[in-house]
Design an enzyme around this catalytic site. Structure first.
Site, short mmCIF file in Angstrom:
data_model
loop_
_atom_site.label_atom_id
_atom_site.label_comp_id
_atom_site.label_asym_id
_atom_site.label_seq_id
_atom_site.Cartn_x
_atom_site.Cartn_y
_atom_site.Cartn_z
N ASP A 8 0.88 -1.16 0.00
CA ASP A 8 0.00 0.00 0.00
C ASP A 8 0.93 1.23 0.00
OD1 ASP A 8 -2.26 1.69 0.40
OD2 ASP A 8 -1.81 1.70 2.56
N ASP A 10 0.07 5.11 1.03
CA ASP A 10 -0.09 6.01 2.19
C ASP A 10 -0.23 5.21 3.48
OD1 ASP A 10 -0.25 8.58 0.65
OD2 ASP A 10 -1.95 7.54 -0.23
N TYR A 19 -4.43 12.54 1.74
CA TYR A 19 -4.42 13.02 0.35
C TYR A 19 -3.08 13.65 -0.05
CZ TYR A 19 -9.36 12.09 0.85
OH TYR A 19 -10.55 11.46 1.08
N THR A 50 -2.51 1.22 -4.73
CA THR A 50 -2.94 2.36 -3.91
C THR A 50 -4.27 2.95 -4.38
OG1 THR A 50 -2.31 4.59 -3.18
CG2 THR A 50 -1.41 3.87 -5.29
N GLN A 52 -6.52 6.01 -4.77
CA GLN A 52 -6.23 7.44 -4.86
C GLN A 52 -7.52 8.20 -5.17
OE1 GLN A 52 -3.41 9.21 -4.27
NE2 GLN A 52 -2.42 7.33 -3.52
N LYS A 108 -9.60 -0.94 -3.54
CA LYS A 108 -9.58 -1.80 -2.36
C LYS A 108 -10.75 -1.45 -1.46
CE LYS A 108 -5.35 -0.36 -1.67
NZ LYS A 108 -4.02 -0.08 -1.06
N ASP A 133 -1.91 -0.79 5.80
CA ASP A 133 -2.18 -0.26 7.14
C ASP A 133 -3.68 -0.23 7.44
OD1 ASP A 133 -2.57 1.86 5.28
OD2 ASP A 133 -2.40 3.31 6.92
MG LIG Z 1 -2.90 3.14 3.55
#
Ligand SMILES: [Mg+2]
Length: 188
Positions: A8, A10, A19, A50, A52, A108, A133
């Protein structure tokens, strides 16, 4: 077929300030380059998956995302841990603007990005590892059939039973050397 380490972005690669879309906001997580060098040395290809939705919400553009990604990939190269490909999903089912407002199997907890990577690169998902996370990261990996899905929460007590780590170095537990892996120098 090669195994992969799916990351992942972030909250795993960089600190999740919310963001993140500019270089000045991008703080690499402690130990991320060491982890990625180790994974490669043990025979794993590196991928980023990821969400976004900031793009879909209109907070920043796809061009801004790509510019930041190019910079990030150059940093991984520079640290001896090249990433094979970045997959991202800009859509959001309710907050997306215009064409970005849709249910996407790529987002996801859907497994779409992982499955696409496996198809594009001929990956062995059963021997692969995913690190995220959020619960949605874990759900995406499990739905795709990734062998080990591990959750990272900085400072959490290392718990192999719960598939939880508190420092990125602890992921080594799930990265056995792949037989016949080409020797990649760990030091960089
Ligand atoms: Mg994350």
């Amino acid at each position: 077929m090669k195994p992969a380490l799916f990351l992942d972005r972030d909250g795993v690669i960089n600190v999740d300030h919310g963001y993140v879309h500019r270089v000045e906001q991008f703080d690499f997580m402690d130990g991320i380059f060491e982890l990625c060098r180790l994974a490669r040395a043990r025979g794993y290809s590196l991928f980023v998956v990821t969400n976004q939705a900031g793009i879909g919400r209109g907070y920043y553009t796809e061009e801004a995302f790509h510019a930041l990604t190019r910079w990030m990939l150059a940093e991984f190269e520079r640290h001896g841990a090249p990433i094979t490909q970045v997959y991202f999903c800009p859509d959001h089912p309710t907050h997306g603007v215009g064409p970005y407002r849709r249910h996407s199997p790529m987002r996801k907890p859907g497994p779409g990005m992982v499955l696409k990577a496996a198809q594009d690169h001929g990956l062995d998902l059963a021997r692969s590892v995913l690190l995220g996370d959020n619960l949605t990261d874990i759900q995406a990996g499990e739905a795709a059939g990734v062998g080990a899905c591990v959750r990272f929460e900085p400072g959490h007590v290392f718990s192999p039973e719960e598939h939880m780590i508190g420092h990125l170095s602890e992921l080594a537990h799930w990265l056995p050397a792949v037989p016949g892996a080409p020797a990649v120098p760990v030091a960089a």
